[in-house]
Scaffold this motif. Structure first.
Motif, short mmCIF file in Angstrom:
data_model
loop_
_atom_site.label_atom_id
_atom_site.label_comp_id
_atom_site.label_asym_id
_atom_site.label_seq_id
_atom_site.Cartn_x
_atom_site.Cartn_y
_atom_site.Cartn_z
N PHE A 175 43.89 30.18 46.49
CA PHE A 175 44.04 30.71 47.78
C PHE A 175 44.32 32.20 47.96
O PHE A 175 45.24 32.50 47.51
N ARG A 176 43.74 32.84 48.88
CA ARG A 176 43.90 34.26 49.14
C ARG A 176 44.99 34.30 50.06
O ARG A 176 45.31 33.35 51.02
N GLY A 177 45.81 35.32 50.02
CA GLY A 177 46.67 35.71 51.23
C GLY A 177 45.81 35.95 52.35
O GLY A 177 44.67 36.22 52.75
N SER A 178 46.67 36.64 53.40
CA SER A 178 46.15 37.08 54.80
C SER A 178 45.46 38.03 54.66
O SER A 178 45.63 38.98 54.06
N LYS A 179 44.27 37.97 55.63
CA LYS A 179 43.47 39.30 55.42
C LYS A 179 43.46 40.00 56.75
O LYS A 179 43.66 39.27 57.92
N SER A 180 43.73 41.06 56.89
CA SER A 180 43.64 41.87 58.01
C SER A 180 42.34 41.98 58.86
O SER A 180 41.40 42.08 58.34
N GLY B 68 49.97 31.23 49.21
CA GLY B 68 51.01 30.54 48.61
C GLY B 68 51.39 29.32 49.69
O GLY B 68 51.86 28.37 49.29
N ALA B 69 51.58 29.53 50.95
CA ALA B 69 51.71 28.33 51.85
C ALA B 69 50.71 27.23 51.92
O ALA B 69 51.10 26.03 51.81
N LEU B 70 49.32 27.54 51.73
CA LEU B 70 48.43 26.61 51.53
C LEU B 70 48.45 25.97 50.25
O LEU B 70 48.21 24.78 50.22
N ILE C 274 51.78 26.90 41.99
CA ILE C 274 52.52 28.07 41.45
C ILE C 274 52.20 29.14 42.76
O ILE C 274 50.85 29.41 42.86
N THR C 275 53.22 29.62 43.31
CA THR C 275 53.17 30.40 44.48
C THR C 275 53.68 31.80 44.27
O THR C 275 54.55 32.03 43.57
N TYR C 276 53.35 32.70 45.05
CA TYR C 276 53.65 33.99 44.99
C TYR C 276 54.20 34.46 46.36
O TYR C 276 53.20 34.75 47.21
N GLY C 277 55.31 34.88 46.83
CA GLY C 277 55.61 35.42 47.96
C GLY C 277 55.48 34.43 49.17
O GLY C 277 54.78 34.83 50.03
N SER C 278 55.47 33.14 48.93
CA SER C 278 55.21 32.09 49.89
C SER C 278 56.06 32.06 50.96
O SER C 278 57.30 31.82 50.65
N PRO C 279 55.82 31.91 52.10
CA PRO C 279 56.77 31.67 53.04
C PRO C 279 57.10 30.07 53.40
O PRO C 279 56.37 29.38 52.63
N ARG C 280 58.12 29.62 54.02
CA ARG C 280 58.44 28.42 54.30
C ARG C 280 57.35 27.72 55.20
O ARG C 280 56.98 28.10 56.16
#
Length: 190
Positions: free
Chosen positions: A45-50, A143-145, A170-176
């Motif tokens: 999964f990708r991170g948030s996109k602006s 990471g959340a997903l 395996i997550t990187y910088g994932s929020p709760r």
């Protein structure tokens, strides 16, 4: 850099099976990769996109009981996890078909269908993929997903007998993503 990619290609036998970017400004983005060298099926999964809907989704911080997420208990087969509280925006993003286009199923259902299809195929040498491990990874929103998908893949009655366990997250910088009940249930699936 090109030489590095060529060397990597000689080292690993891999293939991009799915790259879901058709609606990258309005839907979550994922890819599924086969790594034949390591015998892994990897969902990324990708991170948030602006500029897209991602940041509005990120701001929906309220924890919502799994019972209240559209069809979660029946579609996901997670009846025993009804008191789990999840981040409303991310859970809906993954599990709710209102986020998809043209009446397509939820992203969770699409991913499960792709994983099932992969496990029925054979590689170029005639070997199947049933003994491949399932890995899920992502950064930030991804990471959340990752946490939500790995929880659903490991705990769902829909996938419990079809996919190998454990599902590796395996997550990187994932929020709760969930409440303390969710954490306890997540850990029980490890």
């Amino acid at each position: 850099m090109e030489k590095d990619f060529e060397a990597l290609g000689r080292k690993f036998d891999g293939e991009i099976v799915e790259f879901d970017d058709e609606f990258d400004n309005s839907e979550l983005l994922f890819g599924i990769v086969l790594n034949r060298t390591e015998k892994r099926i990897i969902c990324v999964f990708r991170g948030s996109k602006s500029g897209g809907k991602d940041w509005a989704t990120n701001k929906k911080l309220l924890k919502e009981k799994l019972d209240n997420i559209k069809d979660a208990k029946t579609d996901l087969g997670l009846k025993e996890f009804g008191h789990v509280g999840l981040h409303y925006g991310w859970a809906n993003y993954l599990f709710n078909d209102e986020w998809t286009h043209d009446g397509q199923p939820s992203k969770f259902e699409q991913i499960v269908d792709i994983l099932r299809e992969i496990r029925t195929k054979k590689d170029p040498n005639g070997n199947g993929y049933k003994d491949y491990g399932i890995f899920v990874t992502g950064h930030s929103l991804g990471g959340a997903l990752t946490q939500l998908l790995s929880f659903a893949l490991a705990g769902s009655t829909i996938t419990r007998d079809e996919l190998p366990k454990p599902v590796i997250a395996i997550t990187y910088g994932s929020p709760r993503v969930g409440n303390s009940i969710w954490l306890r249930e997540y850990q029980s699936l490890e």
